[in-house]
Design a protein around this motif. Structure first.
Motif, PDB file in Angstrom:
ATOM      1  N   LYS A 115      31.176 -41.753 -46.628  1.00  0.00           N
ATOM      2  CA  LYS A 115      31.336 -41.669 -45.181  1.00  0.00           C
ATOM      3  C   LYS A 115      29.950 -41.539 -44.556  1.00  0.00           C
ATOM      4  O   LYS A 115      29.207 -40.611 -44.870  1.00  0.00           O
ATOM      5  N   LYS A 116      29.589 -42.487 -43.678  1.00  0.00           N
ATOM      6  CA  LYS A 116      28.293 -42.451 -43.001  1.00  0.00           C
ATOM      7  C   LYS A 116      28.400 -41.803 -41.620  1.00  0.00           C
ATOM      8  O   LYS A 116      27.454 -41.212 -41.136  1.00  0.00           O
ATOM      9  N   SER A 117      29.562 -41.977 -40.979  1.00  0.00           N
ATOM     10  CA  SER A 117      29.855 -41.363 -39.680  1.00  0.00           C
ATOM     11  C   SER A 117      31.368 -41.383 -39.523  1.00  0.00           C
ATOM     12  O   SER A 117      32.076 -41.813 -40.436  1.00  0.00           O
ATOM     13  N   ASP A 118      31.872 -40.962 -38.374  1.00  0.00           N
ATOM     14  CA  ASP A 118      33.327 -40.960 -38.166  1.00  0.00           C
ATOM     15  C   ASP A 118      33.920 -42.357 -38.237  1.00  0.00           C
ATOM     16  O   ASP A 118      35.114 -42.507 -38.495  1.00  0.00           O
ATOM     17  N   ALA A 119      33.111 -43.379 -38.013  1.00  0.00           N
ATOM     18  CA  ALA A 119      33.641 -44.740 -38.002  1.00  0.00           C
ATOM     19  C   ALA A 119      32.962 -45.671 -38.997  1.00  0.00           C
ATOM     20  O   ALA A 119      33.333 -46.828 -39.108  1.00  0.00           O
ATOM     21  N   GLU A 120      31.968 -45.162 -39.746  1.00  0.00           N
ATOM     22  CA  GLU A 120      31.222 -46.033 -40.655  1.00  0.00           C
ATOM     23  C   GLU A 120      31.306 -45.523 -42.096  1.00  0.00           C
ATOM     24  O   GLU A 120      31.087 -44.335 -42.354  1.00  0.00           O
ATOM     25  N   TYR A 121      31.612 -46.465 -42.985  1.00  0.00           N
ATOM     26  CA  TYR A 121      31.779 -46.146 -44.394  1.00  0.00           C
ATOM     27  C   TYR A 121      31.084 -47.196 -45.237  1.00  0.00           C
ATOM     28  O   TYR A 121      31.049 -48.370 -44.869  1.00  0.00           O
ATOM     29  N   GLN A 122      30.565 -46.792 -46.373  1.00  0.00           N
ATOM     30  CA  GLN A 122      30.049 -47.721 -47.367  1.00  0.00           C
ATOM     31  C   GLN A 122      31.006 -47.683 -48.555  1.00  0.00           C
ATOM     32  O   GLN A 122      31.226 -46.621 -49.134  1.00  0.00           O
ATOM     33  N   VAL A 123      31.554 -48.843 -48.862  1.00  0.00           N
ATOM     34  CA  VAL A 123      32.499 -48.969 -49.960  1.00  0.00           C
ATOM     35  C   VAL A 123      31.827 -49.758 -51.072  1.00  0.00           C
ATOM     36  O   VAL A 123      31.472 -50.922 -50.886  1.00  0.00           O
ATOM     37  N   THR A 124      31.618 -49.120 -52.197  1.00  0.00           N
ATOM     38  CA  THR A 124      31.000 -49.766 -53.354  1.00  0.00           C
ATOM     39  C   THR A 124      32.092 -50.109 -54.351  1.00  0.00           C
ATOM     40  O   THR A 124      33.055 -49.351 -54.512  1.00  0.00           O
ATOM     41  N   GLY A 125      31.923 -51.249 -54.986  1.00  0.00           N
ATOM     42  CA  GLY A 125      32.903 -51.645 -55.983  1.00  0.00           C
ATOM     43  C   GLY A 125      32.412 -52.791 -56.823  1.00  0.00           C
ATOM     44  O   GLY A 125      31.308 -53.316 -56.619  1.00  0.00           O
ATOM     45  N   ASP A 126      33.240 -53.189 -57.771  1.00  0.00           N
ATOM     46  CA  ASP A 126      32.934 -54.298 -58.665  1.00  0.00           C
ATOM     47  C   ASP A 126      33.586 -55.564 -58.135  1.00  0.00           C
ATOM     48  O   ASP A 126      34.814 -55.622 -58.009  1.00  0.00           O
ATOM     49  N   LEU A 127      32.751 -56.553 -57.823  1.00  0.00           N
ATOM     50  CA  LEU A 127      33.218 -57.862 -57.375  1.00  0.00           C
ATOM     51  C   LEU A 127      33.129 -58.810 -58.560  1.00  0.00           C
ATOM     52  O   LEU A 127      32.072 -58.903 -59.204  1.00  0.00           O
ATOM     53  N   THR A 128      34.247 -59.489 -58.858  1.00  0.00           N
ATOM     54  CA  THR A 128      34.277 -60.459 -59.943  1.00  0.00           C
ATOM     55  C   THR A 128      34.559 -61.838 -59.374  1.00  0.00           C
ATOM     56  O   THR A 128      35.577 -62.053 -58.705  1.00  0.00           O
ATOM     57  N   VAL A 129      33.626 -62.761 -59.630  1.00  0.00           N
ATOM     58  CA  VAL A 129      33.759 -64.168 -59.253  1.00  0.00           C
ATOM     59  C   VAL A 129      33.526 -64.964 -60.525  1.00  0.00           C
ATOM     60  O   VAL A 129      32.518 -64.751 -61.216  1.00  0.00           O
ATOM     61  N   LYS A 130      34.453 -65.883 -60.813  1.00  0.00           N
ATOM     62  CA  LYS A 130      34.418 -66.607 -62.088  1.00  0.00           C
ATOM     63  C   LYS A 130      34.432 -65.566 -63.210  1.00  0.00           C
ATOM     64  O   LYS A 130      35.297 -64.712 -63.245  1.00  0.00           O
ATOM     65  N   VAL A 157      28.801 -54.361 -55.650  1.00  0.00           N
ATOM     66  CA  VAL A 157      28.409 -54.669 -54.275  1.00  0.00           C
ATOM     67  C   VAL A 157      28.773 -53.475 -53.406  1.00  0.00           C
ATOM     68  O   VAL A 157      29.687 -52.715 -53.730  1.00  0.00           O
ATOM     69  N   THR A 158      28.045 -53.317 -52.312  1.00  0.00           N
ATOM     70  CA  THR A 158      28.348 -52.264 -51.345  1.00  0.00           C
ATOM     71  C   THR A 158      28.617 -52.918 -50.004  1.00  0.00           C
ATOM     72  O   THR A 158      27.755 -53.626 -49.470  1.00  0.00           O
ATOM     73  N   ILE A 159      29.811 -52.698 -49.500  1.00  0.00           N
ATOM     74  CA  ILE A 159      30.253 -53.304 -48.245  1.00  0.00           C
ATOM     75  C   ILE A 159      30.218 -52.242 -47.154  1.00  0.00           C
ATOM     76  O   ILE A 159      30.780 -51.158 -47.321  1.00  0.00           O
ATOM     77  N   ASP A 160      29.544 -52.553 -46.061  1.00  0.00           N
ATOM     78  CA  ASP A 160      29.541 -51.661 -44.900  1.00  0.00           C
ATOM     79  C   ASP A 160      30.790 -51.948 -44.078  1.00  0.00           C
ATOM     80  O   ASP A 160      31.019 -53.083 -43.651  1.00  0.00           O
ATOM     81  N   PHE A 161      31.612 -50.909 -43.875  1.00  0.00           N
ATOM     82  CA  PHE A 161      32.847 -51.033 -43.107  1.00  0.00           C
ATOM     83  C   PHE A 161      32.794 -50.171 -41.862  1.00  0.00           C
ATOM     84  O   PHE A 161      32.232 -49.071 -41.880  1.00  0.00           O
ATOM     85  N   GLU A 162      33.409 -50.684 -40.815  1.00  0.00           N
ATOM     86  CA  GLU A 162      33.635 -49.899 -39.609  1.00  0.00           C
ATOM     87  C   GLU A 162      35.135 -49.674 -39.474  1.00  0.00           C
ATOM     88  O   GLU A 162      35.930 -50.618 -39.545  1.00  0.00           O
ATOM     89  N   TYR A 163      35.512 -48.422 -39.313  1.00  0.00           N
ATOM     90  CA  TYR A 163      36.905 -48.067 -39.041  1.00  0.00           C
ATOM     91  C   TYR A 163      37.150 -48.408 -37.574  1.00  0.00           C
ATOM     92  O   TYR A 163      36.502 -47.871 -36.681  1.00  0.00           O
ATOM     93  N   VAL A 185      29.271 -58.071 -46.234  1.00  0.00           N
ATOM     94  CA  VAL A 185      28.212 -57.880 -47.215  1.00  0.00           C
ATOM     95  C   VAL A 185      27.633 -59.264 -47.520  1.00  0.00           C
ATOM     96  O   VAL A 185      28.349 -60.263 -47.517  1.00  0.00           O
ATOM     97  N   THR A 186      26.331 -59.310 -47.754  1.00  0.00           N
ATOM     98  CA  THR A 186      25.671 -60.551 -48.142  1.00  0.00           C
ATOM     99  C   THR A 186      25.430 -60.504 -49.641  1.00  0.00           C
ATOM    100  O   THR A 186      24.884 -59.525 -50.160  1.00  0.00           O
ATOM    101  N   ILE A 187      25.853 -61.571 -50.322  1.00  0.00           N
ATOM    102  CA  ILE A 187      25.657 -61.667 -51.767  1.00  0.00           C
ATOM    103  C   ILE A 187      24.876 -62.941 -52.092  1.00  0.00           C
ATOM    104  O   ILE A 187      24.806 -63.865 -51.285  1.00  0.00           O
ATOM    105  N   SER A 188      24.338 -62.987 -53.277  1.00  0.00           N
ATOM    106  CA  SER A 188      23.716 -64.190 -53.824  1.00  0.00           C
ATOM    107  C   SER A 188      24.771 -64.882 -54.666  1.00  0.00           C
ATOM    108  O   SER A 188      25.234 -64.324 -55.665  1.00  0.00           O
ATOM    109  N   ARG A 189      25.162 -66.076 -54.271  1.00  0.00           N
ATOM    110  CA  ARG A 189      26.201 -66.776 -55.041  1.00  0.00           C
ATOM    111  C   ARG A 189      25.728 -67.098 -56.452  1.00  0.00           C
ATOM    112  O   ARG A 189      26.518 -67.088 -57.404  1.00  0.00           O
ATOM    113  N   LYS A 190      24.421 -67.336 -56.619  1.00  0.00           N
ATOM    114  CA  LYS A 190      23.883 -67.655 -57.947  1.00  0.00           C
ATOM    115  C   LYS A 190      24.076 -66.494 -58.920  1.00  0.00           C
ATOM    116  O   LYS A 190      24.284 -66.712 -60.102  1.00  0.00           O
ATOM    117  N   GLU A 191      24.014 -65.253 -58.397  1.00  0.00           N
ATOM    118  CA  GLU A 191      24.213 -64.085 -59.260  1.00  0.00           C
ATOM    119  C   GLU A 191      25.632 -64.021 -59.820  1.00  0.00           C
ATOM    120  O   GLU A 191      25.886 -63.307 -60.782  1.00  0.00           O
TER     121      GLU A 191
END
Length: 183
Positions: free
Chosen positions: A99-114, A120-126, A145-151
């Motif tokens: 929780k960054k503030s009452d309306a801002e959260y950072q959600v980290t997780g495992d993103l699987t592509v192929k 990745v860490t996604i900044d969310f606004e409630y 969130v911005t990712i590198s597709r090559k990664e």
């Protein structure tokens, strides 16, 4: 009337008719192509009193990619990009919430592509909550969130005559979420 965040604790499912999972990528180094995935499902457990105990899982069907141009969409489904026949699901599973503030959260997780999984860490606004006309408690979240597709093993490209490449490496993933409380 909106509920207090602590009252929102519970299990939720994404409402696919009111949720958008999209992306933006640079094309020919001069413009952006926008698209979305139309088939997905997701669940979350929100803990309003202790957001760090919140969890989420989203499964996106790679074949549902849509940029509004069928020929491009067909190419994006091939091994050059998402390889949807061999890797039908793109997944995200939380590993942490801050929780960054009452309306801002950072959600980290495992993103699987192929066949590649990366954190990745996604900044969310409630964006709020409401009871809809059918009696469903809903919560709204917006994030990106911005990712590198090559990664993630999505590295196909073509050189441009004047220099540069056809498809940019950076892809912005966009989430406009409406989730419905269960039970």
């Amino acid at each position: 009337m909106t509920a207090a965040l602590s009252e929102l604790t519970g299990d939720y499912v994404l409402d696919p008719t009111h949720t958008r999972i999209g992306f933006v990528a640079r094309h020919a180094m001069v413009t952006k192509v926008r698209g979305a995935f139309h088939e997905f499902e997701g669940t979350a457990h929100l803990d309003g009193a202790d957001p760090a105990k919140s969890t989420a899982e989203v499964v996106i069907k790679a074949k549902s990619i849509d940029t509004g141009v069928e020929q491009r969409d067909q190419h994006l489904r091939t091994n050059d990009f998402l390889d949807a026949p061999n890797f039908p699901d793109i997944t995200f599973r939380t590993t942490g919430v801050v929780k960054k503030s009452d309306a801002e959260y950072q959600v980290t997780g495992d993103l699987t592509v192929k066949d590649t999984t990366k954190p990745v860490t996604i900044d969310f606004e409630y964006t709020g909550n409401a009871v809809d006309p059918y009696g469903n408690q809903r919560v709204g979240l917006e994030g990106s969130v911005t990712i590198s597709r090559k990664e993630f093993g999505v590295s196909w490209n073509a050189a441009l005559e004047g220099g540069g490449v056809l498809v940019g490496d950076k892809v912005v993933l966009e989430f406009d979420i409406s989730a419905i409380k269960q039970g």
